[in-house]
Design a protein around this motif. Structure first.
Motif, PDB file in Angstrom:
ATOM      1  N   MET A  16     -51.390 -25.905 -30.261  1.00 38.74           N
ATOM      2  CA  MET A  16     -52.146 -25.642 -31.492  1.00 38.74           C
ATOM      3  C   MET A  16     -52.787 -24.248 -31.435  1.00 38.74           C
ATOM      4  O   MET A  16     -52.799 -23.507 -32.431  1.00 38.74           O
ATOM      5  N   PHE A  17     -53.304 -23.907 -30.275  1.00 31.28           N
ATOM      6  CA  PHE A  17     -53.897 -22.567 -30.119  1.00 31.28           C
ATOM      7  C   PHE A  17     -52.827 -21.486 -30.295  1.00 31.28           C
ATOM      8  O   PHE A  17     -53.056 -20.464 -30.958  1.00 31.28           O
ATOM      9  N   THR A  18     -51.657 -21.716 -29.728  1.00 36.54           N
ATOM     10  CA  THR A  18     -50.556 -20.760 -29.847  1.00 36.54           C
ATOM     11  C   THR A  18     -50.132 -20.658 -31.308  1.00 36.54           C
ATOM     12  O   THR A  18     -49.919 -19.559 -31.829  1.00 36.54           O
ATOM     13  N   TRP A  19     -49.993 -21.833 -31.977  1.00 39.94           N
ATOM     14  CA  TRP A  19     -49.615 -21.809 -33.387  1.00 39.94           C
ATOM     15  C   TRP A  19     -50.675 -21.077 -34.205  1.00 39.94           C
ATOM     16  O   TRP A  19     -50.350 -20.250 -35.059  1.00 39.94           O
ATOM     17  N   PHE A  20     -51.951 -21.359 -33.971  1.00 38.73           N
ATOM     18  CA  PHE A  20     -53.052 -20.700 -34.687  1.00 38.73           C
ATOM     19  C   PHE A  20     -53.014 -19.186 -34.458  1.00 38.73           C
ATOM     20  O   PHE A  20     -53.155 -18.396 -35.393  1.00 38.73           O
ATOM     21  N   CYS A  21     -52.825 -18.787 -33.203  1.00 34.82           N
ATOM     22  CA  CYS A  21     -52.769 -17.345 -32.886  1.00 34.82           C
ATOM     23  C   CYS A  21     -51.564 -16.707 -33.555  1.00 34.82           C
ATOM     24  O   CYS A  21     -51.660 -15.592 -34.089  1.00 34.82           O
ATOM     25  N   ILE A  25     -53.779 -14.775 -36.080  1.00 30.47           N
ATOM     26  CA  ILE A  25     -54.288 -13.649 -35.289  1.00 30.47           C
ATOM     27  C   ILE A  25     -53.177 -12.630 -35.012  1.00 30.47           C
ATOM     28  O   ILE A  25     -53.388 -11.425 -35.144  1.00 30.47           O
ATOM     29  N   TRP A  26     -52.023 -13.097 -34.622  1.00 27.13           N
ATOM     30  CA  TRP A  26     -50.947 -12.190 -34.227  1.00 27.13           C
ATOM     31  C   TRP A  26     -50.453 -11.311 -35.384  1.00 27.13           C
ATOM     32  O   TRP A  26     -50.268 -10.103 -35.170  1.00 27.13           O
ATOM     33  N   PRO A  27     -50.222 -11.800 -36.608  1.00 28.73           N
ATOM     34  CA  PRO A  27     -49.721 -10.920 -37.680  1.00 28.73           C
ATOM     35  C   PRO A  27     -50.647  -9.729 -37.975  1.00 28.73           C
ATOM     36  O   PRO A  27     -50.152  -8.607 -38.102  1.00 28.73           O
ATOM     37  N   PRO A  28     -51.977  -9.896 -38.079  1.00 31.84           N
ATOM     38  CA  PRO A  28     -52.799  -8.702 -38.306  1.00 31.84           C
ATOM     39  C   PRO A  28     -52.735  -7.713 -37.134  1.00 31.84           C
ATOM     40  O   PRO A  28     -52.732  -6.492 -37.341  1.00 31.84           O
ATOM     41  N   ILE A  29     -52.646  -8.237 -35.913  1.00 36.61           N
ATOM     42  CA  ILE A  29     -52.558  -7.346 -34.754  1.00 36.61           C
ATOM     43  C   ILE A  29     -51.236  -6.582 -34.790  1.00 36.61           C
ATOM     44  O   ILE A  29     -51.195  -5.364 -34.587  1.00 36.61           O
TER      45      ILE A  29
END
Length: 157
Positions: A16-21, A25-29
């Motif tokens: 779930m944390f990986t999916w959330f990131c 989180i990952w696309p804006p980064i």
């Protein structure tokens, strides 16, 4: 508590944390990294374009300097030619004026010579008359006097 259940719970939480990131989180980064990469590429392209434009500007500046030098040399050559022409014209005018002055002086000299000769003739004729009067001790007739002066002036000419 079972280790397997804890591990399974941790695995679900990690997923779930990986999916959330990955979702939030990952696309804006990644987008920020791509945007920064594009800015860096744009900066590098601008720097390269700037170097190219600088080289072109230096070439143009050298061309302009060379053109200016040749134009300046041409202007100096023209000015020198004009100065020489002006000097030659001034010499020609001065020689022409000197010729005129010389001609005027010669004409004046001739006139003065004629006047002096005429005056000298008159003085000589007066002296001759005075001499004749002194010798003859009498006045000569006016008509005779005029005839004598005419003969005397003819003989002096």
């Amino acid at each position: 508590m079972n280790i397997n259940l804890t591990m399974f719970g941790q695995l679900i939480m990690f997923a779930m944390f990986t999916w959330f990131c990955m979702k939030f989180i990952w696309p804006p980064i990644v987008m920020a990294m791509e945007e920064r990469q594009k800015r860096i590429e744009g900066g590098l392209l601008a720097a390269e374009r700037g170097r190219f434009e600088k080289a072109e500007a230096q070439i143009k500046a050298k061309e302009i300097i060379n053109q200016s030098k040749s134009l300046a040399a041409e202007i100096i050559a023209n000015a020198t030619r004009q100065a020489l022409n002006m000097v030659e014209d001034a010499k020609y005018i001065a020689l022409k004026e000197a010729g005129k002055v010389k001609e005027q002086a010669q004409a004046q000299l001739e006139q003065d010579t004629i006047c002096v000769r005429n005056e000298l003739k008159n003085q000589v004729s007066d002296l001759v008359i005075q001499g004749v009067n002194a010798v003859l001790d009498k006045e000569v007739d006016v008509k005779l006097h005029q005839q004598m002066l005419g003969k005397l002036s003819e003989s002096l000419s």
